[in-house]
Scaffold this active site. Structure first.
Site, PDB file in Angstrom:
ATOM      1  N   LYS A  13       1.022  -1.210   0.047  1.00  0.00           N
ATOM      2  CA  LYS A  13      -0.008   0.004   0.063  1.00  0.00           C
ATOM      3  C   LYS A  13       0.756   1.417   0.070  1.00  0.00           C
ATOM      4  O   LYS A  13       0.815   2.144  -0.655  1.00  0.00           O
ATOM      5  CB  LYS A  13      -1.154   0.047   1.128  1.00  0.00           C
ATOM      6  CG  LYS A  13      -1.929  -1.196   1.176  1.00  0.00           C
ATOM      7  CD  LYS A  13      -2.680  -1.089   2.175  1.00  0.00           C
ATOM      8  CE  LYS A  13      -2.077  -1.309   3.864  1.00  0.00           C
ATOM      9  NZ  LYS A  13      -1.414  -2.499   4.076  1.00  0.00           N
ATOM     10  N   ARG A  88      -9.686  -0.056   9.096  1.00  0.00           N
ATOM     11  CA  ARG A  88      -9.264  -1.251   9.651  1.00  0.00           C
ATOM     12  C   ARG A  88      -9.987  -2.243  10.286  1.00  0.00           C
ATOM     13  O   ARG A  88      -9.929  -3.344  10.516  1.00  0.00           O
ATOM     14  CB  ARG A  88      -7.951  -1.157  10.235  1.00  0.00           C
ATOM     15  CG  ARG A  88      -6.765  -1.677   9.601  1.00  0.00           C
ATOM     16  CD  ARG A  88      -5.672  -1.391  10.797  1.00  0.00           C
ATOM     17  NE  ARG A  88      -4.324  -1.910  10.566  1.00  0.00           N
ATOM     18  CZ  ARG A  88      -3.288  -1.197   9.793  1.00  0.00           C
ATOM     19  NH1 ARG A  88      -3.667   0.026   9.376  1.00  0.00           N
ATOM     20  NH2 ARG A  88      -2.434  -1.859   9.849  1.00  0.00           N
ATOM     21  N   ARG A 127      11.698  -4.928   4.997  1.00  0.00           N
ATOM     22  CA  ARG A 127      11.272  -3.574   4.884  1.00  0.00           C
ATOM     23  C   ARG A 127      12.145  -2.392   5.773  1.00  0.00           C
ATOM     24  O   ARG A 127      12.613  -2.655   6.681  1.00  0.00           O
ATOM     25  CB  ARG A 127      10.042  -3.344   5.273  1.00  0.00           C
ATOM     26  CG  ARG A 127       9.347  -2.006   5.292  1.00  0.00           C
ATOM     27  CD  ARG A 127       7.894  -1.798   5.158  1.00  0.00           C
ATOM     28  NE  ARG A 127       7.351  -2.215   6.430  1.00  0.00           N
ATOM     29  CZ  ARG A 127       5.797  -2.301   6.426  1.00  0.00           C
ATOM     30  NH1 ARG A 127       5.300  -1.939   5.417  1.00  0.00           N
ATOM     31  NH2 ARG A 127       5.359  -2.690   7.673  1.00  0.00           N
ATOM     32  N   ARG A 160      11.275  -0.527  11.128  1.00  0.00           N
ATOM     33  CA  ARG A 160      10.220  -0.298  12.423  1.00  0.00           C
ATOM     34  C   ARG A 160      10.218  -1.513  13.204  1.00  0.00           C
ATOM     35  O   ARG A 160      10.524  -2.578  13.142  1.00  0.00           O
ATOM     36  CB  ARG A 160       8.859  -0.396  11.417  1.00  0.00           C
ATOM     37  CG  ARG A 160       8.537   0.782  10.953  1.00  0.00           C
ATOM     38  CD  ARG A 160       7.180   0.977  10.072  1.00  0.00           C
ATOM     39  NE  ARG A 160       5.808  -0.099  10.706  1.00  0.00           N
ATOM     40  CZ  ARG A 160       4.996  -0.220   9.975  1.00  0.00           C
ATOM     41  NH1 ARG A 160       4.849   0.059   8.938  1.00  0.00           N
ATOM     42  NH2 ARG A 160       4.057  -1.060  10.914  1.00  0.00           N
ATOM     43  N   ARG A 171       0.027  -9.240  13.659  1.00  0.00           N
ATOM     44  CA  ARG A 171      -0.455  -8.239  12.710  1.00  0.00           C
ATOM     45  C   ARG A 171      -1.362  -8.884  11.581  1.00  0.00           C
ATOM     46  O   ARG A 171      -2.341  -8.497  11.108  1.00  0.00           O
ATOM     47  CB  ARG A 171       0.471  -7.411  12.032  1.00  0.00           C
ATOM     48  CG  ARG A 171       0.793  -6.286  13.248  1.00  0.00           C
ATOM     49  CD  ARG A 171       2.003  -5.629  13.087  1.00  0.00           C
ATOM     50  NE  ARG A 171       2.166  -4.971  11.818  1.00  0.00           N
ATOM     51  CZ  ARG A 171       3.282  -4.642  10.990  1.00  0.00           C
ATOM     52  NH1 ARG A 171       4.444  -4.872  11.740  1.00  0.00           N
ATOM     53  NH2 ARG A 171       3.237  -4.055  10.042  1.00  0.00           N
TER      54      ARG A 171
HETATM   55  P1  ADP Z   1       2.215  -1.871   3.395  1.00  0.00           P
HETATM   56  O1  ADP Z   1       2.145  -0.381   3.428  1.00  0.00           O
HETATM   57  O2  ADP Z   1       1.033  -2.486   2.454  1.00  0.00           O
HETATM   58  O3  ADP Z   1       2.359  -2.377   4.678  1.00  0.00           O
HETATM   59  P2  ADP Z   1       4.897  -1.449   1.837  1.00  0.00           P
HETATM   60  O4  ADP Z   1       4.356  -0.812   0.452  1.00  0.00           O
HETATM   61  O5  ADP Z   1       5.433  -1.141   2.882  1.00  0.00           O
HETATM   62  O6  ADP Z   1       3.538  -2.314   2.440  1.00  0.00           O
HETATM   63  O7  ADP Z   1       5.572  -2.783   1.430  1.00  0.00           O
HETATM   64  C1  ADP Z   1       5.902  -3.894   2.444  1.00  0.00           C
HETATM   65  C2  ADP Z   1       7.484  -4.174   1.726  1.00  0.00           C
HETATM   66  O8  ADP Z   1       7.406  -4.924   0.486  1.00  0.00           O
HETATM   67  C3  ADP Z   1       8.465  -3.238   1.512  1.00  0.00           C
HETATM   68  O9  ADP Z   1       9.605  -3.573   2.009  1.00  0.00           O
HETATM   69  C4  ADP Z   1       8.401  -2.857  -0.113  1.00  0.00           C
HETATM   70  O10 ADP Z   1       9.636  -2.414  -0.599  1.00  0.00           O
HETATM   71  C5  ADP Z   1       7.905  -4.266  -0.422  1.00  0.00           C
HETATM   72  N1  ADP Z   1       7.234  -4.271  -1.731  1.00  0.00           N
HETATM   73  C6  ADP Z   1       6.053  -3.430  -1.933  1.00  0.00           C
HETATM   74  N2  ADP Z   1       5.516  -4.028  -3.102  1.00  0.00           N
HETATM   75  C7  ADP Z   1       6.341  -4.980  -3.665  1.00  0.00           C
HETATM   76  C8  ADP Z   1       6.378  -5.758  -4.827  1.00  0.00           C
HETATM   77  N3  ADP Z   1       5.466  -5.807  -5.634  1.00  0.00           N
HETATM   78  N4  ADP Z   1       7.000  -6.806  -5.060  1.00  0.00           N
HETATM   79  C9  ADP Z   1       8.226  -6.998  -3.950  1.00  0.00           C
HETATM   80  N5  ADP Z   1       8.166  -6.418  -2.791  1.00  0.00           N
HETATM   81  C10 ADP Z   1       7.378  -5.309  -2.668  1.00  0.00           C
HETATM   82  P1  ADP Z   2       1.164  -2.036   8.254  1.00  0.00           P
HETATM   83  O1  ADP Z   2       0.668  -1.550   6.894  1.00  0.00           O
HETATM   84  O2  ADP Z   2       2.527  -2.460   7.833  1.00  0.00           O
HETATM   85  O3  ADP Z   2       0.393  -2.918   8.971  1.00  0.00           O
HETATM   86  P2  ADP Z   2       0.676   0.429   9.446  1.00  0.00           P
HETATM   87  O4  ADP Z   2       1.884   1.355   9.206  1.00  0.00           O
HETATM   88  O5  ADP Z   2      -0.500   0.565   8.693  1.00  0.00           O
HETATM   89  O6  ADP Z   2       1.271  -1.063   9.319  1.00  0.00           O
HETATM   90  O7  ADP Z   2       0.099   0.428  11.074  1.00  0.00           O
HETATM   91  C1  ADP Z   2       1.140  -0.029  12.067  1.00  0.00           C
HETATM   92  C2  ADP Z   2       0.375   0.072  13.464  1.00  0.00           C
HETATM   93  O8  ADP Z   2      -0.334   1.102  13.687  1.00  0.00           O
HETATM   94  C3  ADP Z   2      -0.615  -1.183  13.325  1.00  0.00           C
HETATM   95  O9  ADP Z   2      -0.030  -2.605  13.581  1.00  0.00           O
HETATM   96  C4  ADP Z   2      -1.784  -0.696  14.373  1.00  0.00           C
HETATM   97  O10 ADP Z   2      -1.259  -1.130  15.767  1.00  0.00           O
HETATM   98  C5  ADP Z   2      -1.621   0.777  14.220  1.00  0.00           C
HETATM   99  N1  ADP Z   2      -2.801   1.297  13.178  1.00  0.00           N
HETATM  100  C6  ADP Z   2      -2.598   1.792  12.173  1.00  0.00           C
HETATM  101  N2  ADP Z   2      -3.779   1.965  11.550  1.00  0.00           N
HETATM  102  C7  ADP Z   2      -4.864   1.695  12.327  1.00  0.00           C
HETATM  103  C8  ADP Z   2      -6.211   1.617  12.682  1.00  0.00           C
HETATM  104  N3  ADP Z   2      -6.893   2.117  11.217  1.00  0.00           N
HETATM  105  N4  ADP Z   2      -6.700   1.203  13.364  1.00  0.00           N
HETATM  106  C9  ADP Z   2      -6.063   0.791  14.552  1.00  0.00           C
HETATM  107  N5  ADP Z   2      -4.846   0.696  14.413  1.00  0.00           N
HETATM  108  C10 ADP Z   2      -4.048   1.047  13.655  1.00  0.00           C
END
Ligand code: ADP
Ligand code: ADP
Ligand code: ZN
Length: 216
Positions: A13, A88, A127, A160, A171
């Site tokens: 995302k 979420r 990541r 992170r 998660r």
């Molecule tokens: P989200 O915001 O959904 O949690 P991220 O955009 O942070 O996910 O992506 C999670 C990890 O996967 C990051 O290290 C990113 O560089 C990698 N990543 C994202 N999209 C791809 C893809 N299409 N193929 C391989 N790695 C990816």
């Molecule tokens: P990722 O996409 O890698 O799961 P985020 O950066 O979106 O991570 O979220 C990190 C953490 O922040 C989550 O594990 C949760 O604890 C909190 N969080 C983020 N967005 C929400 C939400 N909409 N509701 C509740 N907790 C949230």
């Protein structure tokens, strides 16, 4: 335009967000980034949120809803908003719909980045994130040009503290129990768009832009 990005943690995302908002000039509102900022500043919200985030649990709905609705009254949102990480839970989705309805607005589309569960742990454990502009990198699939430094802004990359394997597994459990029901919520409203997130980053971007281009 109000767009919601859906997908499991690690689906891509944050990675796709910058290309999408750059193309259409929307603002990227990422609940995780906002919460990490509150934690870093040590605000009352940050102190409350931290204990949940460290465990991989969701921060209570009331706190997150209040934070996002406050963010959405900023005039920069008039350009269009891409929500990432919120809603979420069904409670959050309903609160968002209610607040938008009161302003004669609505969620126009929910974009689901679909990735098989088994590759999510590998993605998250590799990541690295820019400490300044929050761009995500990956040790293997999306490395920066210079180790440890953001290509876009020169900021330092960090991992992170909740991207450890144990927390990631928690998660993912939370995602499948509480967030994945939102797919049906938006599907029933007929505004779910799905893209295959299990492809090269550039190909996913192409597909996202093509799908969103059809509904502009
Ligand atoms: P989200 O915001 O959904 O949690 P991220 O955009 O942070 O996910 O992506 C999670 C990890 O996967 C990051 O290290 C990113 O560089 C990698 N990543 C994202 N999209 C791809 C893809 N299409 N193929 C391989 N790695 C990816
Ligand atoms: P990722 O996409 O890698 O799961 P985020 O950066 O979106 O991570 O979220 C990190 C953490 O922040 C989550 O594990 C949760 O604890 C909190 N969080 C983020 N967005 C929400 C939400 N909409 N509701 C509740 N907790 C949230
Ligand atoms: Zn950066």
């Amino acid at each position: 335009m109000y767009l919601v990005l859906l997908g499991a943690p690690g689906a891509g995302k944050g990675t796709q967000a910058s290309a999408i908002v750059a193309k259409w000039g929307w603002v990227h509102v990422a609940s995780g980034d906002l919460l990490r900022n509150e934690v870093a500043k040590g605000t009352e919200l940050g102190i409350k949120a931290k204990t949940y985030m460290e465990k991989g649990a969701l921060v209570p709905d009331a706190l997150v809803i209040e934070m996002i609705l406050k963010r959405l009254v900023n005039p920069d949102t008039l350009k269009g908003v891409m929500l990432d990480g919120f809603p979420r839970t069904l409670t959050q989705a309903e609160a968002l719909d209610k607040a938008l309805t009161e302003q004669n607005k609505k969620i126009d589309w929910a974009l689901y980045i679909n990735v098989p569960a088994e590759i999510l742990v590998t993605r998250i454990s590799g990541r690295w994130i820019c400490s300044q502009c929050q761009t995500p990198y990956h040790a293997v699939s999306a490395p920066p040009k210079t180790a440890g430094i953001c290509d876009k802004c020169g900021g330092k990359l960090y991992q992170r503290s909740d991207d450890t394997e144990a927390t990631v597994r928690e998660r993912l459990k939370v995602y499948f129990a509480q967030t994945s029901p939102l797919l049906d919520y938006y599907r029933k409203k007929r505004n779910l768009i799905e893209v295959n997130g299990d492809q090269d980053i550039g190909k996913v971007t192409e597909d996202v832009i093509e799908e969103l281009g059809k509904v502009q």
